[in-house]
Scaffold this active site. Structure first.
Site, PDB file in Angstrom:
ATOM      1  N   ASP A   1       0.884  -1.173   0.000  1.00 52.06           N
ATOM      2  CA  ASP A   1       0.000   0.000   0.000  1.00 52.06           C
ATOM      3  C   ASP A   1       0.918   1.218   0.000  1.00 52.06           C
ATOM      4  O   ASP A   1       1.538   1.537   1.011  1.00 52.06           O
ATOM      5  CB  ASP A   1      -0.900  -0.037   1.249  1.00 52.06           C
ATOM      6  CG  ASP A   1      -1.736   1.235   1.416  1.00 52.06           C
ATOM      7  OD1 ASP A   1      -1.640   2.136   0.561  1.00 52.06           O
ATOM      8  OD2 ASP A   1      -2.477   1.315   2.411  1.00 52.06           O
TER       9      ASP A   1
ATOM     10  N   LYS B   1       2.754  11.167  -3.566  1.00 51.99           N
ATOM     11  CA  LYS B   1       1.723  10.456  -4.326  1.00 51.99           C
ATOM     12  C   LYS B   1       0.793  11.439  -5.055  1.00 51.99           C
ATOM     13  O   LYS B   1       0.252  11.111  -6.112  1.00 51.99           O
ATOM     14  CB  LYS B   1       0.915   9.577  -3.364  1.00 51.99           C
ATOM     15  CG  LYS B   1      -0.097   8.670  -4.018  1.00 51.99           C
ATOM     16  CD  LYS B   1      -0.685   7.735  -2.986  1.00 51.99           C
ATOM     17  CE  LYS B   1      -1.766   6.842  -3.553  1.00 51.99           C
ATOM     18  NZ  LYS B   1      -2.296   5.937  -2.514  1.00 51.99           N
TER      19      LYS B   1
ATOM     20  N   GLU C   1      -7.203   0.298  -4.573  1.00 50.92           N
ATOM     21  CA  GLU C   1      -7.234   0.198  -3.111  1.00 50.92           C
ATOM     22  C   GLU C   1      -8.566  -0.366  -2.600  1.00 50.92           C
ATOM     23  O   GLU C   1      -8.557  -1.258  -1.752  1.00 50.92           O
ATOM     24  CB  GLU C   1      -6.926   1.567  -2.485  1.00 50.92           C
ATOM     25  CG  GLU C   1      -5.448   1.916  -2.621  1.00 50.92           C
ATOM     26  CD  GLU C   1      -5.140   3.401  -2.457  1.00 50.92           C
ATOM     27  OE1 GLU C   1      -6.020   4.154  -2.007  1.00 50.92           O
ATOM     28  OE2 GLU C   1      -4.001   3.801  -2.769  1.00 50.92           O
TER      29      GLU C   1
ATOM     30  N   ASP D   1     -12.818   5.539   2.388  1.00 47.16           N
ATOM     31  CA  ASP D   1     -11.388   5.615   2.742  1.00 47.16           C
ATOM     32  C   ASP D   1     -11.021   7.040   3.162  1.00 47.16           C
ATOM     33  O   ASP D   1     -10.916   7.941   2.335  1.00 47.16           O
ATOM     34  CB  ASP D   1     -10.555   5.173   1.531  1.00 47.16           C
ATOM     35  CG  ASP D   1      -9.056   5.122   1.833  1.00 47.16           C
ATOM     36  OD1 ASP D   1      -8.622   5.676   2.865  1.00 47.16           O
ATOM     37  OD2 ASP D   1      -8.309   4.531   1.030  1.00 47.16           O
TER      38      ASP D   1
END
Ligand code: ADP
Ligand code: MG
Length: 618
Positions: free
Chosen positions: A23, A86, A186, A210
């Site tokens: 992850d 990211k 994800e 999330d």
């Protein structure tokens, strides 16, 4: 003879090499694997903890630190500490210019559509390189903990990541010395961690909520025959647990009658308050009152007040859920499962409001920081063929793509994609008045097409004459269940179209496929470095062409001295282009860019004032 490796950590003989699940998060990253008991497990390398903060620090002598230690430098050395990389992965400056102030380090403004670069000291880094440093750290931790080499991985990305962001993630893996078997969404990984979607017979519609450190997303997935389809995603890339921390800090500032500007100016104190706030937020999991002090600042907060402080933010996430359902054309009652992901879903109010909205209890049994990595490990295990209970669908063994500028392979259908599949991308011309476009189709994993296998080549003819960059050519790949690849090229402005069909598996043996895969792994690092050099060169060459063209057409707007100086910068860039040093090329591009930027602005002002003059007033 096949090699047998022995796992020193477990003492067991390992027939299959371990494939890890990673992850790669905005705030934290982690790695998981399937243990000898066949259960997914996160890696905790000797007391370093499971979560690796996604932060990279560059020291004065070029020494690189990643993770917890690097995070300390966010306060003491912000210019040389890269966080949230990211957010930049696979993005151009145009994509991120609205939130460029968010970054404390230098993101290069080249005012272009090419991928962003970051400057630390006098070196240039791409987000791919920076992410690869985080992945390298994870790889090293896994190898240290498992006492075995780790070369293969599944890496997760948000469901909303586009092609370019996914490709950048793959490249980061390659650069870290990892063979990336698959990029997984994800929410799909989270769902697998709960065992949802593992049974090919089941059909389900699920919501994955999330809430991480700085980002929020919700995905609505439909699972059918073991295939996860993303029906809709929604969210806010600037909403997360960090906002809860700032709400607490603001509250303390007010209660202590402090001046916010003074606090912000005192970086150290601001940071201390922020950390104290995060601590308080976490403490509400098991206590209802926090009472603490920093110097003579009272840091007191009770859970009720905390919930009032964050209510608006949580309400915003619920609105996103509503919008996602609307986009997916699904009623809230049709959702079969709700899965909680991300550290911030530990906050009780978040859980309560999400459960209320969906009208059902939410899944929170698996640690929300770990659930994505655990699911990625399960996906890795499935790909390794270790799970007899799961049918592995037909996949394409080698990537399929086309040749782009500089002889690079641009992957359109990545290897291990489920068949049938379709994918496409848009291209344009590089020369003014270009009426034909050569489309060369290749198969393989190497970055340079000359190392891959050519499947077909054809010309898209009859593109109407337009300036470079104007035509819009869609290239679509359709790989059907029989393994036939249909390639379609269409110029959207004129409708000119051309189609060919090939069978990629024709004339290639399994051994050859295996050899191609092996070669791609041994050459991965060199390949990515070469690719980056070629990309820098292509960018530099285009820049030279552009600036020279500009000077030719608009010599009235620049002084003779400016032309002379520009020529110097061009010469410098040309010299860098032949040097084979990508940092030198980026540096020269940046300098030329900085120098010529005012010219274009001047031209623009002039054009506007001309336009104003031309307008009649009546
Ligand atoms: P990302 O996916 O963006 O990398 P994570 O899922 O790791 O982020 O979430 C990090 C966030 O979770 C941080 O804001 C952190 O403060 C928050 N968090 C971690 N533990 C708790 C907790 N017990 N209660 C509330 N928030 C928490
Ligand atoms: Mg996350």
């Amino acid at each position: 003879m096949a090699k047998v490796s022995i796992n020193l950590a477990t003492g067991s003989i390992q027939k299959e090499e371990i494939i890890v699940g990673i992850d790669l998060g905005t705030t934290n990253s982690l790695v998981a694997f399937i243990n000898p008991d066949k259960n997914p497990q996160v890696i905790n390398d000797t007391g370093k903890g499971v979560l690796v903060p996604s932060v990279v620090h560059f020291g004065p002598a070029g020494e690189i630190t990643v993770g917890n230690e690097a995070r300390e430098y966010l306060v003491t050395d912000p210019q040389n500490t890269v966080f949230s990389v990211k957010r930049l992965l696979g993005r151009s400056y145009h994509d991120i210019e609205n939130y460029k102030d968010f970054f404390s380090y230098k993101v290069i403004d080249d005012d272009s559509e090419s991928l962003v670069k970051i400057k630390v000291g006098d070196k240039f880094y791409t987000p791919i390189e920076l992410s690869s440093l985080i992945l390298k750290e994870l790889k090293a931790r896994a190898e240290h903990a498992l006492k075995t080499p780790v070369n293969r991985a599944v890496i997760t990305v948000p469901a909303y990541f586009n092609d370019s962001q996914r490709q950048a993630t793959r490249d980061a893996g390659k650069l870290a010395g990892l063979d990336v078997l698959r990029i997984v969404n994800e929410p799909t990984a989270a769902s697998l961690a709960y065992g949802i979607g593992l049974n090919p017979e089941e059909t389900k519609t699920i919501a994955v909520y999330d809430l991480g450190g700085g980002t929020f997303d919700v995905s609505i997935l439909q699972i059918q025959n073991g295939i996860f389809e993303v029906l809709a995603t929604n969210g806010n890339t600037f909403l997360g647990g960090d906002d809860f921390d700032s709400a607490i800090v603001d509250y303390w500032i007010e209660k202590n009658q402090l001046n916010k500007a003074d606090i912000i100016a005192d970086n150290k104190l601001a940071q201390k308050l922020r950390l104290k706030a995060e601590e308080a937020k976490r403490a509400f999991a098991y206590q209802s009152l926090v009472n603490d002090k920093i110097g003579d600042i009272w840091c007191t907060l009770d859970r009720n007040t905390f919930e009032q402080l964050i209510l608006g933010k949580v309400q915003e996430t619920i609105t996103c859920c509503q919008n996602a359902l609307k986009d997916a054309k699904i009623e809230v009652g049709q959702i079969d499962e709700v899965i909680m992901v991300g550290g911030s879903t530990r906050t009780a109010l978040v859980k309560k409001m999400v459960a209320e909205f969906f009208g059902r209890p939410v899944h929170d049994e698996v640690n929300p920081d770990e659930v994505v990595a655990l699911g990625a490990a399960i996906q890795a295990d499935v790909l390794a063929g270790n799970r007899s209970d799961i049918l592995l669908l037909d996949v394409t063994p080698l990537s399929l793509g086309i040749e782009t500028m500089g002889g690079l392979m641009d992957v359109i259908i990545p290897r291990n994609s489920k068949v049938p599949t379709k994918a496409g991308r848009q291209y344009t011309t590089s020369i003014d008045g270009q009426v034909n476009m050569k489309i060369a189709v290749y198969q393989g994993e190497r970055d340079l097409i000359k190392e891959n296998r050519k499947l077909a080549e054809f010309d898209l003819k009859g593109i109407p004459s337009m300036p470079a960059g104007f035509p819009k050519v869609d290239i679509n790949f359709l790989l059907n269940a029989d393994g036939i690849l249909k390639i379609q090229a269409i110029e959207l402005r004129s409708g000119v179209k051309q189609e060919v069909e090939v069978k990629p598996t024709y004339g290639i043996t399994d051994d050859q496929v295996e050899q191609m895969l092996l070669d791609s792994i041994t050459h991965a690092k060199d390949d990515v470095s070469q690719r980056m050099l070629i990309e820098a060169r292509v960018e530099g060459e285009q820049m030279v062409k552009q600036v020279e063209g500009f000077l030719r057409k608009n010599s009235d707007f620049v002084s003779i001295a400016e032309i002379a100086d520009t020529t110097k910068y061009i010469d410098k860039l040309n010299a860098a282009l032949t040097s084979g040093d990508k940092d030198a090329i980026h540096k020269a591009i940046d300098e030329l860019n900085e120098f010529t930027r005012p010219f274009a602005e001047r031209l623009m002002d002039q054009a506007i004032s001309h336009a104003m003059k031309g307008k009649s007033i009546e």
